[in-house]
Design a protein around this motif. Sequence first.
Motif, PDB file in Angstrom:
ATOM      1  N   THR A 132       0.337   4.341   0.397  1.00 25.11           N
ATOM      2  CA  THR A 132      -0.100   5.273   1.347  1.00 25.11           C
ATOM      3  C   THR A 132       0.409   4.767   2.818  1.00 25.11           C
ATOM      4  O   THR A 132      -0.096   5.744   3.473  1.00 25.11           O
ATOM      5  N   CYS A 133       0.886   3.576   2.905  1.00 24.24           N
ATOM      6  CA  CYS A 133       1.184   3.131   4.444  1.00 24.24           C
ATOM      7  C   CYS A 133       2.149   4.127   4.838  1.00 24.24           C
ATOM      8  O   CYS A 133       3.032   4.560   4.155  1.00 24.24           O
ATOM      9  N   ILE A 134       1.927   4.536   6.194  1.00 21.92           N
ATOM     10  CA  ILE A 134       3.206   5.140   6.952  1.00 21.92           C
ATOM     11  C   ILE A 134       4.441   4.657   6.830  1.00 21.92           C
ATOM     12  O   ILE A 134       5.557   5.157   6.704  1.00 21.92           O
ATOM     13  N   VAL A 149       6.427   6.248   3.917  1.00 23.22           N
ATOM     14  CA  VAL A 149       6.527   7.644   3.821  1.00 23.22           C
ATOM     15  C   VAL A 149       7.874   7.895   4.047  1.00 23.22           C
ATOM     16  O   VAL A 149       8.532   7.384   4.999  1.00 23.22           O
ATOM     17  N   GLU A 150       8.531   8.925   3.106  1.00 20.05           N
ATOM     18  CA  GLU A 150      10.011   9.012   2.976  1.00 20.05           C
ATOM     19  C   GLU A 150      10.359   9.446   4.232  1.00 20.05           C
ATOM     20  O   GLU A 150       9.989  10.554   5.152  1.00 20.05           O
ATOM     21  N   ARG A 151      11.461   9.030   4.878  1.00 23.98           N
ATOM     22  CA  ARG A 151      12.426   9.479   6.173  1.00 23.98           C
ATOM     23  C   ARG A 151      11.400   9.093   7.613  1.00 23.98           C
ATOM     24  O   ARG A 151      11.930   9.376   8.565  1.00 23.98           O
ATOM     25  N   GLU A 152      10.300   8.600   7.294  1.00 27.29           N
ATOM     26  CA  GLU A 152       9.473   8.149   8.552  1.00 27.29           C
ATOM     27  C   GLU A 152      10.118   7.022   9.117  1.00 27.29           C
ATOM     28  O   GLU A 152      10.060   6.077   8.365  1.00 27.29           O
ATOM     29  N   PRO A 153      10.509   7.027  10.120  1.00 30.17           N
ATOM     30  CA  PRO A 153      11.213   5.750  11.050  1.00 30.17           C
ATOM     31  C   PRO A 153       9.977   4.645  11.584  1.00 30.17           C
ATOM     32  O   PRO A 153      10.245   4.142  12.457  1.00 30.17           O
ATOM     33  N   ALA A 154       9.173   4.272  10.437  1.00 32.04           N
ATOM     34  CA  ALA A 154       8.278   3.266  10.730  1.00 32.04           C
ATOM     35  C   ALA A 154       8.706   2.030  10.072  1.00 32.04           C
ATOM     36  O   ALA A 154       8.614   1.790   8.730  1.00 32.04           O
ATOM     37  N   GLU A 184       0.877  -1.333  -0.075  1.00 35.05           N
ATOM     38  CA  GLU A 184      -0.024  -0.029   0.066  1.00 35.05           C
ATOM     39  C   GLU A 184       1.014   1.187   0.035  1.00 35.05           C
ATOM     40  O   GLU A 184       1.484   1.392   1.053  1.00 35.05           O
TER      41      GLU A 184
END
Lengths: 158, 335
Positions: A115-117, A120-125, A113
């Motif tokens: 649009t999954c977190i 998201v670029e640079r998001e540490p998930a 997906e």
Amino acid sequence: MSAESLLVRKIDWGTVLDHIPAWRADQVVRLLNLESLKRDADVSVIVLYNVPSRKLGRKDIVKLYHYMVSEEEAKILALVFPQITINYIRDWKVEKHSPGLPTEIVGKIRCPETTCITNVEREPATPRYIVMREHGVIACEYCDTLLEIERIPDFLRE
Amino acid sequence: MVGLVLRSPAGGGREGDTPLALKNTIRGRDIISCRDLSRGDAELIFSLTEEVVSGAARLENTLAERKIALIFVEPSTRTFQSFYVAARSLGAEVLSIHDPEVSSIAKGETLYDTMKMIEGYGADCIVLRHPARGAARFAAEVASVPVINAGSGSQEHPTQALLDVFTIKSKLGSVDGIRVGMLGDLRFSRTIPSLCYLLSNYSNVKTYFMAPPLLQVRREIELYLSERGVEYRKVVEVDEIREVMPELDVLYVTRIQKERFPDPTEYEKVKGSYVVDARLLSYGRRELGVMHPLPRVDELSPEVDKLPNAWYFEQARNGLPLRKALLYLILGEAG
């Protein structure tokens, strides 16, 4: 004498991943993130493509010289490639390993997906999945999106 | 059992006898997905909401020492305003980012950093709307204070579902056994998954998913409903919609968004088929309730506004008392 042994000699220490579906060895290499071992002088990776096989017709083999696949990695391999055989070699002795299936997979697979977190670029998930073997899918623990187990190799993280 | 005590400086509250003599299972919790809410959790929230609506519970200034952060990275009218008014009427201080264009989010600040920063400013609770699916769950892992999901992309909108089911309960008296038609964009709507999950707590609820194949519900919802033994039916053909109308207690309408269609001519083909007007309602029962999370565009004709079937403005109004009750249950001293 098998075709394999004609091509590559035996190893005394490491892991042999046998009965990989033909031309899928690259996916195994990516799944194990073997490129991260490139600074490790002791480890050699031998990949055999399209070897004749009584069981599968044709198969791939990955030999990991001086590298033991972890239990977590073994479980994921067994989930994605149900026919795979995992052999640990210690002092020439072959020990066939039958891992269980994972209940959770962390970090190895990107979420389909967009649009999954976790995408998201640079998001540490870090992507995390619950394995729903009975439904043939894994489910993203963040966004709930389902991914068919057979499609996992298409979504391996770089 | 811990009695839920409603404190009210104005003297209008009352001590926790029935129906609020319930254990507060909500206190300190994140509200991320309706799958995390049991029927008991929902009923607790509804009980207090009812008391707020009737005036039996006055919660003004009960959160006077608290700070509530409203972080809205996506546009919102009703959800933001109702959370804002609810928090202020409870006496809480509100920290808000409503226009991401004028915050560091526009400079590329991560959600992780935003959560850390807001928590550092002393927020006791964070209400988050974000375009990414999974954003609320991630935020809840990052923050040590409760996080309320006010919309996570197309994934979920649990407080909308709570006010939806509260509305159904207050209109029909019970949620068990109801027949709900969900019509429109079921694939990209965040309210539909939350509503399905919450309704699955009630017995013998049947859902009709009324949408073209492209906009039908996502597989994870079907899987969840099947696992919980909830009956549902997909209604794909337009003619079928009229056929099932007489079975429905509630028709829940969502907006069909033109931009979701890869081919604009496909949109043109279906858009007219999913307009709810007096003519379509004439196929349904007289008592059929029409709901909509709003905003609406063309899918719900204004002519329905005058009919007794129109529940959607009352539904929207319920957002305020429900969010007030929810914030109080999470942060208040009750229970």
